[in-house]
Scaffold this motif. Structure first.
Motif, PDB file in Angstrom:
ATOM      1  N   ILE A 127       3.704  22.029  -0.645  1.00 44.31           N
ATOM      2  CA  ILE A 127       4.657  21.086  -1.226  1.00 44.31           C
ATOM      3  C   ILE A 127       4.849  19.961  -0.212  1.00 44.31           C
ATOM      4  O   ILE A 127       5.188  20.212   0.942  1.00 44.31           O
ATOM      5  CB  ILE A 127       6.021  21.747  -1.481  1.00 44.31           C
ATOM      6  N   VAL A 128       4.581  18.760  -0.631  1.00 41.92           N
ATOM      7  CA  VAL A 128       4.604  17.634   0.306  1.00 41.92           C
ATOM      8  C   VAL A 128       5.664  16.627  -0.119  1.00 41.92           C
ATOM      9  O   VAL A 128       5.636  16.149  -1.249  1.00 41.92           O
ATOM     10  CB  VAL A 128       3.228  16.929   0.350  1.00 41.92           C
ATOM     11  N   GLY A 129       6.585  16.355   0.787  1.00 36.62           N
ATOM     12  CA  GLY A 129       7.599  15.341   0.512  1.00 36.62           C
ATOM     13  C   GLY A 129       7.256  14.062   1.274  1.00 36.62           C
ATOM     14  O   GLY A 129       6.940  14.115   2.449  1.00 36.62           O
ATOM     15  N   VAL A 130       7.272  12.975   0.576  1.00 36.96           N
ATOM     16  CA  VAL A 130       6.929  11.702   1.215  1.00 36.96           C
ATOM     17  C   VAL A 130       8.121  10.763   1.126  1.00 36.96           C
ATOM     18  O   VAL A 130       8.676  10.551   0.046  1.00 36.96           O
ATOM     19  CB  VAL A 130       5.725  11.031   0.512  1.00 36.96           C
ATOM     20  N   GLY A 131       8.518  10.221   2.274  1.00 30.46           N
ATOM     21  CA  GLY A 131       9.593   9.237   2.269  1.00 30.46           C
ATOM     22  C   GLY A 131       9.147   8.016   3.053  1.00 30.46           C
ATOM     23  O   GLY A 131       8.471   8.150   4.062  1.00 30.46           O
ATOM     24  N   TYR A 132       9.535   6.853   2.590  1.00 32.99           N
ATOM     25  CA  TYR A 132       9.206   5.639   3.330  1.00 32.99           C
ATOM     26  C   TYR A 132      10.193   5.506   4.465  1.00 32.99           C
ATOM     27  O   TYR A 132      11.405   5.521   4.255  1.00 32.99           O
ATOM     28  CB  TYR A 132       9.250   4.420   2.415  1.00 32.99           C
ATOM     29  N   GLU A 171       2.595   0.785   5.214  1.00 39.35           N
ATOM     30  CA  GLU A 171       4.003   0.933   5.564  1.00 39.35           C
ATOM     31  C   GLU A 171       4.191   2.334   6.125  1.00 39.35           C
ATOM     32  O   GLU A 171       3.694   3.296   5.545  1.00 39.35           O
ATOM     33  CB  GLU A 171       4.858   0.766   4.317  1.00 39.35           C
ATOM     34  N   PRO A 172       4.898   2.473   7.211  1.00 44.27           N
ATOM     35  CA  PRO A 172       5.043   3.813   7.791  1.00 44.27           C
ATOM     36  C   PRO A 172       5.819   4.736   6.862  1.00 44.27           C
ATOM     37  O   PRO A 172       6.823   4.329   6.259  1.00 44.27           O
ATOM     38  CB  PRO A 172       5.816   3.563   9.095  1.00 44.27           C
ATOM     39  N   ARG A 173       5.311   5.977   6.735  1.00 43.12           N
ATOM     40  CA  ARG A 173       5.966   6.943   5.868  1.00 43.12           C
ATOM     41  C   ARG A 173       6.117   8.245   6.638  1.00 43.12           C
ATOM     42  O   ARG A 173       5.314   8.567   7.509  1.00 43.12           O
ATOM     43  CB  ARG A 173       5.109   7.195   4.617  1.00 43.12           C
ATOM     44  N   ARG A 174       7.132   8.981   6.255  1.00 46.24           N
ATOM     45  CA  ARG A 174       7.319  10.290   6.875  1.00 46.24           C
ATOM     46  C   ARG A 174       6.894  11.339   5.858  1.00 46.24           C
ATOM     47  O   ARG A 174       7.391  11.358   4.726  1.00 46.24           O
ATOM     48  CB  ARG A 174       8.783  10.474   7.255  1.00 46.24           C
ATOM     49  N   VAL A 175       5.975  12.200   6.246  1.00 42.73           N
ATOM     50  CA  VAL A 175       5.427  13.203   5.330  1.00 42.73           C
ATOM     51  C   VAL A 175       5.853  14.584   5.805  1.00 42.73           C
ATOM     52  O   VAL A 175       5.599  14.958   6.944  1.00 42.73           O
ATOM     53  CB  VAL A 175       3.884  13.115   5.305  1.00 42.73           C
ATOM     54  N   THR A 176       6.529  15.319   4.924  1.00 41.70           N
ATOM     55  CA  THR A 176       6.989  16.668   5.261  1.00 41.70           C
ATOM     56  C   THR A 176       6.208  17.663   4.433  1.00 41.70           C
ATOM     57  O   THR A 176       6.126  17.539   3.209  1.00 41.70           O
ATOM     58  CB  THR A 176       8.487  16.808   4.946  1.00 41.70           C
TER      59      THR A 176
END
Lengths: 326, 570
Positions: free
Chosen positions: B264-269, B248-253
């Motif tokens: 620090i890594v933020g992951v959102g779907y 599933e595509p995720r956006r990784v900041t």
């Protein structure tokens, strides 16, 4: 003119239907939510091994948004208790059943009933004598037994008497690990297997039979303990009899007690499985099977030989000490 | 109507789509910005937390009692523990639930720690452990480890993050020992759980080497059941990327914390993050659909109320055009359409009536002409004239015979030739003159005549066969009864934009009674037809405002005046 009016109403109707279809497609979520629970049956939850299986199972349950009916028995040989739980699962028409069976044969009739009722059965940790389960998620016990034999042979320098402290005679893991051990040990002719005793998953019983064995074989050089209670009980016996320096002990699994013995040198090596992964994959496979998706027939969760030297390496830390921040 | 309908949906959809695209883009931009801000916020919170721990280490670093302990003479284990510091080492973990333990390890093996901590494993050489070695290497700063199992103490294998700092002798720079603070994950957990990156998003922390410091599903990652794109994260600067590792595509900041070197890594779907845009799209689609459906409904309503009646009207008009006169449409519609339908009905009937009227007029004209013609081709006149011709021929008045016959010929030629009804005045005068010539020859001294027509009026147009009947009347009803010599004057002049033609005689005249009802005289003889016929024809051609007027006095004479419109010769 009359005809034209009807045509317009037809177009309106089509648009309304299309509109409803669009709303339906947009609003209904893509995945079908499983509403009925999954039944999960393990052996003796008092052992840390099964605690880890449980943690893995609930971890997966949270991720896949399913509910679990988690059952366990008081000791590793209580297959009747497990059969009782399977009956309950059948009654409640669960989505799927995950089972770590105490016995290879006794549960087969119930598995047949469940499969006929359309409830897929997944076996973990221990296999059963049946083709009906859709998947088996376990350690390759035969190869794990073989690994143990290799380690013990090396520790003994290829020479010596060894005894096997097994757990439950009818359990698949017991049978397969011993099988693998014996087969591998046959390649080390200097090592003789002099005795096999059963501890039935109880460390005290294991201690007793180990003491017995030690007395029967004063020149015993090595012990193969087929599961964790056996290893801990045997270690206790070694300390008691003051034979921990002369007898090499290779055990299975990793409780805190076993780790402590490993660090202090009473236990010389342990073959560690992946109970957390087993529990997790058990639920994940059950969810897939309930959704009629294809599942692998066998998943090997692997085993690792841990010694005092390598137990705190970065990789083995993760294996030996489940991450538990609280 | 159809083209109207064809235009609306595409336009509506186009506009809606454009609006949606722009709004969705804005929304997504905002969401991306928000993710970055949040990750940065977590990073700052973590940095603050580490700074707090650093401060704690500093306290111990500068505490003279700690130094005193480390530099006190003697060899372990015979070190006199300092109760004050030890008490302190116990209190701090009790106050802060996130600090598992605080210790000070001397370089020569002496250890300062709280009494309840546990038993140090006798076979462990802590100086070889990573936290110790790195602290010594770095010397003047603290070192923060990633997650690891603390294995210094018997029967304890907790997962911790360790902060260690070397204590140096201020003069010699020699290493006296290392402070060790073990942190559990409660605070880090709290900080990282505060954020929401969509319903399924989370934050995790990597150290410089890519080891996991914290992950909400740490056990799954350690078991290999879950993977993160660690390689990529390690090799990039702070920023955002999208990946599809798990299907599933995720956006990784990623936000790099300068103070700790952690990432620090933020992951959102992506699907969750796009929910606002999704909702917008659904709303736009629904609104579009509602508008289209509503629009269509309105159109249908309008069609039945307006378009259809108009089409009905159009069809009726075609039928009228095709020749079906006098059809009407039922007045069913409302509003302006009803007025149209009424007007149409009125018009249809009016056309029919007008056509009727025209037909009747034409018929009347024809009849009049016929009668005029009949009057002209009067048999008696012909017989009498021919008799005269015979008589004159017998008398030898050859010249008169020629004149008479010529005049007769011209007279009848004009009367029989048909042709135009409207002729120039000169032709009409010529015609009446021919008549007069004949009558003059026949009746000789009975009368005399004069023509007084203004020469400029000769080309002006008039209706034919007007004067001759009047002259005939004058002769037979006026002069004949009175006796010779009679006098007939024919005048023509223009007055008040009208052409006036007059025939005046000094004959016997009419009684007032006959004058009053000359129009009602039944058409008996040829002369009776004359006057009424003339007036009838004049009015048929030119309208009722023109016609005949008779002025008469008994014994004095009669004057008949014809009023015609002055029509120039074009």
């Amino acid at each position: 003119m009359r005809i034209k009016k009807k045509k317009w109403y037809l177009i309106l109707l089509v648009m309304a239907i299309v509109g409803c279809a669009i709303i339906w497609w947009e609003l209904v979520p893509n995945q079908t939510v499983i509403s009925r629970p999954i039944c999960f049956v393990v052996k003796d939850l008092g052992q840390e091994y099964w605690e880890l299986v449980q943690k893995g199972a609930y971890s997966a349950a949270k991720e896949f948004q399913v509910s679990l009916l988690f059952y366990w028995v008081g000791n590793d040989s209580d297959v009747n208790g497990q059969i009782g739980f399977l009956g309950k699962a059948l009654q409640k028409r669960v989505q799927a059943v995950v089972l770590a069976s105490c016995d290879v044969k006794a549960v087969v009739p119930k598995i047949m009933q469940l499969t006929r009722a359309g409830i897929p059965v997944i076996t973990i940790d221990s296999s059963v004598h049946s083709d009906l389960p859709v998947s088996l998620i376990a350690t390759d016990n035969i190869s794990a037994g073989a690994k143990t034999a290799q380690v013990l042979a090396r520790l003994l320098g290829g020479m010596g008497e060894v005894a096997i402290i097994n757990h439950v005679p009818g359990a698949a893991t017991a049978i397969q690990r011993e099988q693998g051990f014996r087969k591998e040990m046959a390649r080390h002719p200097g090592v003789k297997i002099v005795s096999t005793r059963y501890s039935y998953g109880d460390p005290d019983r294991a201690e007793t039979v180990t003491v017995d064995t030690l007395e029967l074989f004063p020149s015993l050089a090595g012990l193969f303990c087929v599961n964790e209670p056996a290893a801990v009980g045997a270690a206790q016996a070694l300390v008691l009899e003051n034979r921990d320096h002369t007898v090499k002990l290779v055990g299975f699994d990793n409780s805190l007690a076993e780790i402590a013995y490993l660090e202090s040198g009473v236990i010389d090596a342990a073959v560690v499985q992946n109970p957390f992964t087993m529990g997790y994959l058990g639920v994940r496979t059950a969810v897939a099977a309930a959704r009629h998706q294809p599942v692998p027939r066998w998943i090997d969760t692997g085993s690792t030989v841990i010694t005092r030297e390598n137990m705190f390496s970065e990789e083995n830390q993760k294996l030996l000490f489940p991450f538990n921040p609280k | 109507m159809l083209s109207f309908i064809a235009i609306i949906p595409p336009v509506l959809i186009l506009v809606s789509w454009a609006v949606y695209e722009e709004s969705a883009r804005s929304l997504n931009q905002i969401t991306a910005l928000y993710s970055e801000q949040i990750t940065k916020q977590v990073s700052q919170n973590i940095e603050q937390y580490i700074r707090d721990m650093n401060d704690l280490a500093s306290l111990l670093y500068w505490d003279p009692d700690v130094r005193g302990f480390l530099t006190a003479p003697g060899k372990p284990p015979q070190i006199i523990p300092r109760r004050r510091i030890e008490g302190w080492l116990v209190t701090v973990p009790k106050i802060r639930s996130d600090i598992r333990a605080v210790y000070v390890f001397g370089h020569d093996g002496r250890v300062l720690m709280g009494p309840e901590v546990g038993e140090l494993k006798s076979w462990i050489r802590y100086q070889d452990q990573i936290w110790y070695r790195e602290a010594i290497q770095v010397k003047d700063r603290s070192v923060v480890s990633s997650s690891h199992v603390q294995n210094l103490f018997l029967n304890q294998y907790p997962w911790v993050v360790s902060l260690s700092r070397a204590i140096l002798d201020p003069h010699s720079g020699e290493v006296l020992g290392v402070i060790l603070i073990d942190l559990n994950f409660s605070v880090i957990d709290d900080i990282c759980n505060q954020i929401t990156l969509g319903s399924r998003g989370y934050v995790f922390i990597l150290d410089q080497k890519g080891s996991i410091v914290y992950h909400p599903q740490q056990q799954l990652v350690y078991s290999g059941l879950k993977t993160e794109n660690i390689d990529r994260i390690l090799h990039m600067k702070s920023g955002t990327f999208t990946e599809k590792e798990t299907g599933e595509p995720r956006r990784v900041t990623v936000c790099i914390s300068r103070a700790t070197g952690w990432r620090i890594v933020g992951v959102g779907y992506t699907r969750d993050l796009l929910v606002p845009a999704d909702r917008l799209r659904k709303t736009v689609i629904l609104a579009c659909l509602a508008a289209l459906t509503g629009g269509l409904g309105v159109l249908i309503f309008l069609a039945s109320r307006i378009a259809h009646p108009i089409q009905r009207l159009e069809r009726s008009m075609r039928r009228v055009e095709a020749g079906e006169l006098g059809i009407t449409v039922p007045v069913t519609a409302q509003y302006e359409i009803a007025a149209l339908e009424d007007a149409f009905n009125l018009m249809s009937q009016r056309i029919r009536d007008l056509l009727e009227q025209t037909r009747r007029e034409q018929e009347a004209k024809r009849k009049s002409e016929l009668r005029a013609l009949q009057a002209q081709i009067n048999p008696h006149f012909l017989y009498n004239t021919l008799d005269s011709v015979v008589w004159m021929a017998e008398s030898g008045r050859l010249q008169d015979v020629v004149t008479m016959v010529s005049a007769l010929a011209k007279l009848f030629r004009r009367a029989l030739s048909g042709g135009k009804d409207i002729i120039p005045v000169c032709d009409e005068i010529e015609h009446v003159e021919n008549y007069l010539i004949i009558q003059k020859i026949r009746y000789g001294e009975l009368f005399n005549y004069h023509l007084e027509v203004a020469p400029e009026l000769m080309p002006v147009l008039t209706l034919k066969l007007l004067l001759q009947p009047l002259v005939e009347n004058s002769i037979y009803h006026g002069i004949k009864h009175k006796g010779p010599p009679g006098r007939i004057v024919i005048r023509g002049y223009a007055k008040d934009q009208e052409l006036i033609l007059e025939v005046e005689d000094d004959g016997v005249g009419m009684t007032p009674a006959r004058l009053a009802n000359w129009r009602q005289r039944p058409p008996s003889s040829s002369s009776g037809v004359g006057l009424t016929n003339v007036e009838e024809r004049i009015q048929l051609y030119f309208g009722e405002e023109f016609g005949l007027r008779i002025f008469s006095e008994p014994d004095r004479g009669t004057r008949v005046t014809i009023n015609l419109p002055l029509k120039p010769p074009n």
